[in-house]
Write a protein that holds these residues in place. Structure first.
Motif, PDB file in Angstrom:
ATOM      1  N   MET A 207       0.852  -1.194   0.000  1.00 60.61           N
ATOM      2  CA  MET A 207       0.000   0.000   0.000  1.00 60.61           C
ATOM      3  C   MET A 207       0.885   1.239   0.000  1.00 60.61           C
ATOM      4  SD  MET A 207      -2.500   1.089   3.135  1.00 60.61           S
ATOM      5  CE  MET A 207      -2.922   2.803   3.427  1.00 60.61           C
ATOM      6  N   PRO A 208       0.689   2.182  -0.915  1.00 62.34           N
ATOM      7  CA  PRO A 208       1.466   3.427  -0.900  1.00 62.34           C
ATOM      8  C   PRO A 208       1.219   4.210   0.395  1.00 62.34           C
ATOM      9  CG  PRO A 208       0.444   3.124  -3.037  1.00 62.34           C
ATOM     10  CD  PRO A 208      -0.165   2.102  -2.113  1.00 62.34           C
ATOM     11  N   LEU A 209       2.310   4.615   1.036  1.00 64.55           N
ATOM     12  CA  LEU A 209       2.222   5.357   2.292  1.00 64.55           C
ATOM     13  C   LEU A 209       2.559   6.828   2.119  1.00 64.55           C
ATOM     14  CD1 LEU A 209       4.089   2.834   4.634  1.00 64.55           C
ATOM     15  CD2 LEU A 209       1.610   3.089   4.344  1.00 64.55           C
ATOM     16  N   ARG A 210       3.267   7.146   1.040  1.00 62.26           N
ATOM     17  CA  ARG A 210       3.734   8.516   0.849  1.00 62.26           C
ATOM     18  C   ARG A 210       3.954   8.743  -0.644  1.00 62.26           C
ATOM     19  NH1 ARG A 210       9.402   9.441   3.459  1.00 62.26           N
ATOM     20  NH2 ARG A 210      10.103   8.497   1.519  1.00 62.26           N
ATOM     21  N   VAL A 211       3.630   9.913  -1.117  1.00 61.99           N
ATOM     22  CA  VAL A 211       3.811  10.252  -2.529  1.00 61.99           C
ATOM     23  C   VAL A 211       4.621  11.536  -2.624  1.00 61.99           C
ATOM     24  CG1 VAL A 211       2.653  10.690  -4.728  1.00 61.99           C
ATOM     25  CG2 VAL A 211       1.565   9.237  -3.022  1.00 61.99           C
ATOM     26  N   ALA A 212       5.539  11.599  -3.581  1.00 59.54           N
ATOM     27  CA  ALA A 212       6.360  12.790  -3.749  1.00 59.54           C
ATOM     28  C   ALA A 212       6.369  13.229  -5.194  1.00 59.54           C
ATOM     29  CB  ALA A 212       7.788  12.499  -3.304  1.00 59.54           C
ATOM     30  N   VAL A 213       6.154  14.522  -5.432  1.00 57.39           N
ATOM     31  CA  VAL A 213       6.299  15.075  -6.765  1.00 57.39           C
ATOM     32  C   VAL A 213       7.381  16.141  -6.718  1.00 57.39           C
ATOM     33  CG1 VAL A 213       5.223  16.447  -8.586  1.00 57.39           C
ATOM     34  CG2 VAL A 213       3.951  14.608  -7.483  1.00 57.39           C
ATOM     35  N   LEU A 214       8.410  15.966  -7.520  1.00 63.25           N
ATOM     36  CA  LEU A 214       9.474  16.957  -7.630  1.00 63.25           C
ATOM     37  C   LEU A 214       9.401  17.571  -9.014  1.00 63.25           C
ATOM     38  CD1 LEU A 214      10.583  14.444  -5.737  1.00 63.25           C
ATOM     39  CD2 LEU A 214      12.552  15.954  -5.574  1.00 63.25           C
ATOM     40  N   THR A 215       9.525  18.869  -9.091  1.00 60.66           N
ATOM     41  CA  THR A 215       9.346  19.571 -10.359  1.00 60.66           C
ATOM     42  C   THR A 215      10.677  20.067 -10.905  1.00 60.66           C
ATOM     43  OG1 THR A 215       8.893  21.621  -9.151  1.00 60.66           O
ATOM     44  CG2 THR A 215       7.014  20.293  -9.793  1.00 60.66           C
ATOM     45  N   ASN A 216      10.690  20.396 -12.182  1.00 60.43           N
ATOM     46  CA  ASN A 216      11.900  20.877 -12.842  1.00 60.43           C
ATOM     47  C   ASN A 216      12.325  22.232 -12.286  1.00 60.43           C
ATOM     48  OD1 ASN A 216      12.101  18.675 -14.683  1.00 60.43           O
ATOM     49  ND2 ASN A 216      10.444  19.557 -15.877  1.00 60.43           N
ATOM     50  N   GLY A 217      13.618  22.395 -12.090  1.00 59.20           N
ATOM     51  CA  GLY A 217      14.153  23.684 -11.694  1.00 59.20           C
ATOM     52  C   GLY A 217      14.083  24.006 -10.220  1.00 59.20           C
ATOM     53  N   THR A 218      13.620  23.063  -9.381  1.00 60.43           N
ATOM     54  CA  THR A 218      13.555  23.304  -7.941  1.00 60.43           C
ATOM     55  C   THR A 218      14.168  22.129  -7.194  1.00 60.43           C
ATOM     56  OG1 THR A 218      11.344  22.325  -7.798  1.00 60.43           O
ATOM     57  CG2 THR A 218      11.475  24.710  -8.122  1.00 60.43           C
ATOM     58  N   ALA A 219      14.804  22.435  -6.069  1.00 53.72           N
ATOM     59  CA  ALA A 219      15.451  21.388  -5.285  1.00 53.72           C
ATOM     60  C   ALA A 219      14.486  20.755  -4.285  1.00 53.72           C
ATOM     61  CB  ALA A 219      16.652  21.963  -4.537  1.00 53.72           C
ATOM     62  N   GLU A 220      13.486  21.533  -3.810  1.00 51.89           N
ATOM     63  CA  GLU A 220      12.546  21.024  -2.824  1.00 51.89           C
ATOM     64  C   GLU A 220      11.278  20.511  -3.497  1.00 51.89           C
ATOM     65  OE1 GLU A 220      11.692  23.942   0.097  1.00 51.89           O
ATOM     66  OE2 GLU A 220      13.723  23.942   0.932  1.00 51.89           O
ATOM     67  N   PRO A 221      10.590  19.562  -2.862  1.00 50.25           N
ATOM     68  CA  PRO A 221       9.328  19.076  -3.393  1.00 50.25           C
ATOM     69  C   PRO A 221       8.310  20.201  -3.514  1.00 50.25           C
ATOM     70  CG  PRO A 221      10.141  17.633  -1.668  1.00 50.25           C
ATOM     71  CD  PRO A 221      10.994  18.853  -1.625  1.00 50.25           C
ATOM     72  N   ALA A 222       7.372  20.042  -4.434  1.00 52.56           N
ATOM     73  CA  ALA A 222       6.335  21.052  -4.627  1.00 52.56           C
ATOM     74  C   ALA A 222       5.343  21.062  -3.472  1.00 52.56           C
ATOM     75  CB  ALA A 222       5.599  20.808  -5.935  1.00 52.56           C
ATOM     76  N   ALA A 223       5.116  19.914  -2.847  1.00 52.02           N
ATOM     77  CA  ALA A 223       4.175  19.817  -1.734  1.00 52.02           C
ATOM     78  C   ALA A 223       4.378  18.481  -1.045  1.00 52.02           C
ATOM     79  CB  ALA A 223       2.747  19.985  -2.221  1.00 52.02           C
ATOM     80  N   THR A 224       3.561  18.176  -0.060  1.00 52.18           N
ATOM     81  CA  THR A 224       3.771  16.961   0.718  1.00 52.18           C
ATOM     82  C   THR A 224       2.469  16.277   1.071  1.00 52.18           C
ATOM     83  OG1 THR A 224       5.609  18.099   1.809  1.00 52.18           O
ATOM     84  CG2 THR A 224       4.890  16.019   2.768  1.00 52.18           C
ATOM     85  N   VAL A 225       2.411  14.962   0.917  1.00 48.17           N
ATOM     86  CA  VAL A 225       1.299  14.185   1.468  1.00 48.17           C
ATOM     87  C   VAL A 225       1.817  12.807   1.848  1.00 48.17           C
ATOM     88  CG1 VAL A 225       0.459  13.327  -0.762  1.00 48.17           C
ATOM     89  CG2 VAL A 225      -1.073  13.410   1.185  1.00 48.17           C
ATOM     90  N   GLY A 226       1.565  12.414   3.075  1.00 50.32           N
ATOM     91  CA  GLY A 226       2.028  11.112   3.523  1.00 50.32           C
ATOM     92  C   GLY A 226       1.499  10.802   4.905  1.00 50.32           C
ATOM     93  N   PHE A 227       1.436   9.527   5.227  1.00 47.18           N
ATOM     94  CA  PHE A 227       0.986   9.124   6.548  1.00 47.18           C
ATOM     95  C   PHE A 227       2.063   9.426   7.580  1.00 47.18           C
ATOM     96  CE2 PHE A 227      -1.727   6.324   3.959  1.00 47.18           C
ATOM     97  CZ  PHE A 227      -2.956   6.543   4.573  1.00 47.18           C
ATOM     98  N   SER A 228       1.675  10.046   8.669  1.00 55.58           N
ATOM     99  CA  SER A 228       2.570  10.200   9.811  1.00 55.58           C
ATOM    100  C   SER A 228       2.274   9.135  10.858  1.00 55.58           C
ATOM    101  CB  SER A 228       2.411  11.594  10.434  1.00 55.58           C
ATOM    102  OG  SER A 228       1.087  11.792  10.884  1.00 55.58           O
TER     103      SER A 228
END
Length: 360
Positions: A207-228
């Motif tokens: 089961m996916p617990l966390r998803v990450a999207v990283l965009t072009n030209g930036t070092a940090e993720p665009a946003a965050t969603v995941g189970f704590s």
């Protein structure tokens, strides 16, 4: 959210969820040492995620947005910053969501036959009947998709796997559970703002617990969603029951529509157009663009509040296709032509300029 005050920001979020499946997604920092797990191939892991039957669980989801969306009172969850939600499911379609909003909270419950939505701020309940447990009645579960990393991850994998290079990049520990890091990288031929998507997959439950999207030209993720925090296994059956609180006003979607017809309020119409029953789809995979045309009467009756937001958060653009306004976030772009044509996607603006001429 007051749906009578449709804004460009709300439409942006809807486009990302419906067209690209990429809204409110990114990667929170992991905790602890990466676990040691048996080697698994990317193809096997993808197949396991797509075929695994979702089980019962309850948990806390944390979101940290860096999408670049404006702060709007009616939809605070879309603004940049940190948010949280609680989610429970019986594994067979019943679910419960608790979405805090300052001193108030929105509660959404699917009890197997009825979808309930309660806003504590105005003590109003919306009751939608006729939904079975497995969701064949197509309940409005946009909130569930936004708050559930597992649902979001499956949607992303299903729509983009053939347009991506897929790898397994080590392991991680998420919500104190061992997980594989599945990475989808758009192929070099894809024209998209997205650099890669990282999905932490539970090694036991698949089961996916966390998803990450990283965009072009930036070092940090665009946003965050995941189970704590997550508790896998049967949940209290009472969680999937709902009784309207004392004094609550109970309405139905049909009643709300009748009220709107009796007391019409002009709307921008952007969200409705892009998420209608028959949106125009151009391209495929990461390059997918959704197109629509806002009715002329809606274009001439935009309330001042909505028009002010459009002017504030867009820039004027022009091309061989005509003139209009462009709205951008880190993971999506929306182009609104002055004649009512609209195109949107997780793509650079030039892709929209090249596509808008095809909108009917």
């Amino acid at each position: 959210m007051n749906k009578r005050k449709v804004t460009l920001a709300a439409a942006a979020a809807g486009v990302l969820t419906g067209a690209a499946g990429l809204s409110l997604l990114a990667m929170p920092a992991g905790a602890g040492q990466p676990p040691s797990l048996p080697t698994v191939s990317p193809e096997t892991l993808v197949e396991q995620v797509l075929t695994a039957k979702p089980g019962a669980f309850g948990g806390t989801v944390e979101v940290d947005n860096k999408l670049g969306l404006p702060a709007i009172a009616e939809i605070p969850q879309l603004a940049d910053g940190k948010h949280s939600a609680r989610i429970w499911t019986d594994g067979n379609g019943k679910f419960r969501l608790a979405l805090p909003n300052g001193q108030s909270e929105q509660t959404v419950v699917n009890d197997g036959t009825t979808l309930w939505s309660w806003n504590s701020a105005d003590n109003e309940v919306t009751k939608s009947e006729g939904f079975d447990k497995l969701g064949s009645g197509k309940p409005d579960s946009a909130e569930q998709k936004a708050a559930d990393p597992a649902s979001a991850a499956k949607e992303i994998i299903g729509k983009t796997k053939e347009f991506s290079d897929i790898t397994v990049d080590g392991t991680a520990r998420v919500a104190n559970r061992a997980a594989y890091e599945l990475v989808l990288t758009p192929k070099a031929t894809e024209k998209t703002l997205v650099r890669e998507v990282r999905i932490a997959v539970d090694s036991e439950l698949k089961m996916p617990l966390r998803v990450a999207v990283l965009t072009n030209g930036t070092a940090e993720p665009a946003a965050t969603v995941g189970f704590s925090e997550i508790n896998a296994g049967p949940q209290d059956a009472k969680l999937f029951q709902f009784t309207p609180p004392a004094g609550a006003k109970v309405t139905t979607p049909e009643a709300k529509e009748n009220e709107k017809r009796q007391h019409p309020m002009p709307e921008l119409g952007l969200e409705q157009a892009l998420q209608g029953e028959n949106p125009q789809i151009f391209g495929s995979g990461w390059d997918t663009v959704v197109g629509a045309r806002i009715p002329a009467e809606a274009m001439t009756k935009v309330p001042a509040e909505a028009q002010g937001l459009v002017d504030r958060f867009t820039k004027k653009v022009s091309g061989s296709w005509g003139t209009g306004k462009l709205f951008t976030t880190k993971v999506a772009t929306i182009l609104i032509a002055d004649d009512g044509r609209v195109v949107a996607g997780a793509v650079p603006e030039q892709v929209l300029f090249d596509t808008i001429g095809q909108v009917k």
